[in-house]
Design an enzyme around this catalytic site. Structure first.
Site, PDB file in Angstrom:
ATOM      1  N   GLY A  40       0.809  -1.217   0.000  1.00 12.82           N
ATOM      2  CA  GLY A  40       0.000   0.000   0.000  1.00 12.82           C
ATOM      3  C   GLY A  40       0.842   1.267   0.000  1.00 12.82           C
ATOM      4  O   GLY A  40       2.031   1.229  -0.326  1.00 12.82           O
ATOM      5  N   HIS A  46       4.222   1.519  -7.938  1.00 20.23           N
ATOM      6  CA  HIS A  46       3.192   0.475  -7.867  1.00 20.23           C
ATOM      7  C   HIS A  46       2.273   0.545  -9.091  1.00 20.23           C
ATOM      8  O   HIS A  46       1.930  -0.477  -9.690  1.00 20.23           O
ATOM      9  CB  HIS A  46       2.309   0.671  -6.629  1.00 20.23           C
ATOM     10  CG  HIS A  46       3.030   0.620  -5.316  1.00 20.23           C
ATOM     11  ND1 HIS A  46       3.147   1.707  -4.482  1.00 20.23           N
ATOM     12  CD2 HIS A  46       3.663  -0.405  -4.682  1.00 20.23           C
ATOM     13  CE1 HIS A  46       3.812   1.368  -3.394  1.00 20.23           C
ATOM     14  NE2 HIS A  46       4.147   0.093  -3.491  1.00 20.23           N
ATOM     15  N   SER A 195       7.362   3.996  -0.819  1.00 24.31           N
ATOM     16  CA  SER A 195       6.327   4.405   0.143  1.00 24.31           C
ATOM     17  C   SER A 195       6.969   5.080   1.345  1.00 24.31           C
ATOM     18  O   SER A 195       6.346   5.901   2.017  1.00 24.31           O
ATOM     19  CB  SER A 195       5.538   3.183   0.616  1.00 24.31           C
ATOM     20  OG  SER A 195       4.974   2.521  -0.491  1.00 24.31           O
TER      21      SER A 195
HETATM   22  P1  AMP Z   1       5.937  -2.475  -1.664  1.00 23.68           P
HETATM   23  O1  AMP Z   1       4.571  -1.898  -1.498  1.00 23.68           O
HETATM   24  O2  AMP Z   1       7.037  -1.535  -1.335  1.00 23.68           O
HETATM   25  O3  AMP Z   1       6.073  -3.838  -1.024  1.00 23.68           O
HETATM   26  O4  AMP Z   1       6.094  -2.735  -3.231  1.00 23.68           O
HETATM   27  C1  AMP Z   1       5.156  -3.492  -3.945  1.00 23.68           C
HETATM   28  C2  AMP Z   1       5.687  -3.734  -5.335  1.00 23.68           C
HETATM   29  O5  AMP Z   1       5.921  -2.474  -5.967  1.00 23.68           O
HETATM   30  C3  AMP Z   1       7.033  -4.465  -5.331  1.00 23.68           C
HETATM   31  O6  AMP Z   1       7.066  -5.377  -6.410  1.00 23.68           O
HETATM   32  C4  AMP Z   1       8.034  -3.342  -5.524  1.00 23.68           C
HETATM   33  O7  AMP Z   1       9.228  -3.753  -6.142  1.00 23.68           O
HETATM   34  C5  AMP Z   1       7.241  -2.425  -6.445  1.00 23.68           C
HETATM   35  N1  AMP Z   1       7.774  -1.063  -6.355  1.00 23.68           N
HETATM   36  C6  AMP Z   1       7.931  -0.303  -5.247  1.00 23.68           C
HETATM   37  N2  AMP Z   1       8.535   0.861  -5.556  1.00 23.68           N
HETATM   38  C7  AMP Z   1       8.768   0.825  -6.902  1.00 23.68           C
HETATM   39  C8  AMP Z   1       9.391   1.728  -7.824  1.00 23.68           C
HETATM   40  N3  AMP Z   1       9.894   2.897  -7.442  1.00 23.68           N
HETATM   41  N4  AMP Z   1       9.457   1.350  -9.110  1.00 23.68           N
HETATM   42  C9  AMP Z   1       8.967   0.150  -9.532  1.00 23.68           C
HETATM   43  N5  AMP Z   1       8.377  -0.734  -8.705  1.00 23.68           N
HETATM   44  C10 AMP Z   1       8.278  -0.405  -7.406  1.00 23.68           C
END
Ligand code: AMP
Length: 292
Positions: A40, A46, A195
């Site tokens: 989230g 995301h 995030s």
């Molecule tokens: P998280 O909510 O941080 O667990 O991320 C969920 C998904 O979004 C994961 O696959 C992350 O690698 C991807 N994600 C988070 N930040 C980025 C970003 N800046 N660029 C690309 N994908 C992202």
């Protein structure tokens, strides 16, 4: 957009899994289902995954769950940003078909004890300071795969070690889905979107920019012909301001994540780092471009 999990209490929580199974069961045979697992506080990183999933698959399911098993005691589980109302709006606009809001008591009922470990790959880089982190990631991702039975799952290369481990787990366990990895998305000034960025003060936000700057410096020095890994890393470290507490800065082979000694040997190198700026732990990486 279907939302599953909103306002559901622990007592009726098991129906949340049955609800997914029943939704899944009603999808036309042969339709592809993309799963986009997140914690989230959605941002463009995301949403880039959701958009790719929307283009490439028939159905898109987004999960929002701040997974406690990937946080160690003392890490930022309780401070992790939670912006559910905005997230749902963003998901709706991006064309998500179903949002699933996970619950710890549902996924980890009393007596839960199974572990899924991808050794070696999980023990280096972020695994050094967060030894239980990737075990927690693997178990929650595997559970989501089992609950949703997606044909595709989307992950960002922002978390390069994570997607590499998930690819390995998927291959090793013969999981019947395709892992799709998508490029890291940056803020206009270069900071990797995360995030956790909202937790940076204005001053820390300026300091945090040095992380992408030093990675960019490594990429451009290498593109200009510098092949000496030690020198590239040493020069880059010297550029980091004192306010950055560096956990690691490495140049690795992209698929094995093994440190490279000699860049001329590899066609697929990446430089990555983890660092603390104030209380906030940040990661970033960039692919190296070979000199012409
Ligand atoms: P998280 O909510 O941080 O667990 O991320 C969920 C998904 O979004 C994961 O696959 C992350 O690698 C991807 N994600 C988070 N930040 C980025 C970003 N800046 N660029 C690309 N994908 C992202």
């Amino acid at each position: 957009m279907i939302i599953l999990g909103h306002d559901q209490s622990g007592s009726n929580a098991p129906s949340l899994i049955e609800a997914v199974r029943s939704w899944r069961g009603q999808l036309p045979a042969g339709e592809s289902l993309a799963l986009v697992p997140t914690m989230g506080a959605l941002h463009e990183g995301h949403l880039s995954l959701v958009r790719a999933a929307r283009e490439e698959c028939d159905q898109v399911a987004l999960t929002i769950f701040v997974n406690p098993t990937q946080f160690a005691p003392g890490e930022d589980l309780s401070e992790y940003p939670r912006t559910l109302k905005k997230d749902l709006e963003k998901a709706r606009k991006a064309g998500v078909d179903l949002v699933w809001l996970g619950q710890a008591e549902l996924l980890y009922p009393p007596g839960f004890s199974t572990e899924v470990i991808v050794p070696e790959l999980s023990e280096r880089l972020c695994g050094l300071s967060r030894p239980h982190h990737f075990g927690g990631v693997c178990i929650v991702v595997l559970k989501l795969f089992n609950i949703f039975q997606p044909t595709h799952a989307y992950f960002g290369e922002k978390d390069l070690q994570q997607v590499t481990i998930i690819e390995r787990m998927t291959r090793d366990l013969n999981l019947p889905l395709e892992i799709v990895s998508r490029p890291l998305v940056r803020e206009p000034d270069g900071l990797a979107m995360s995030s956790r960025n909202v937790r940076l003060s204005d001053e820390e936000r300026v300091t945090a920019l040095s992380l992408s700057t030093v990675l960019g410096q490594i990429v451009s020095s290498h593109a200009a012909g510098e092949m000496n890994v030690e020198k590239l890393l040493k020069d880059a470290r010297s550029l980091l301001p004192a306010e950055v507490s560096l956990e690691y800065l490495e140049i690795l082979d992209r698929s094995s994540l093994q440190p490279l000694q000699d860049l001329s040997e590899s066609q697929d190198a990446v430089t990555c780092l983890a660092a603390r700026v104030g209380e906030v732990r940040l990661i970033d990486n960039m692919a190296l471009v070979h000199p012409q």
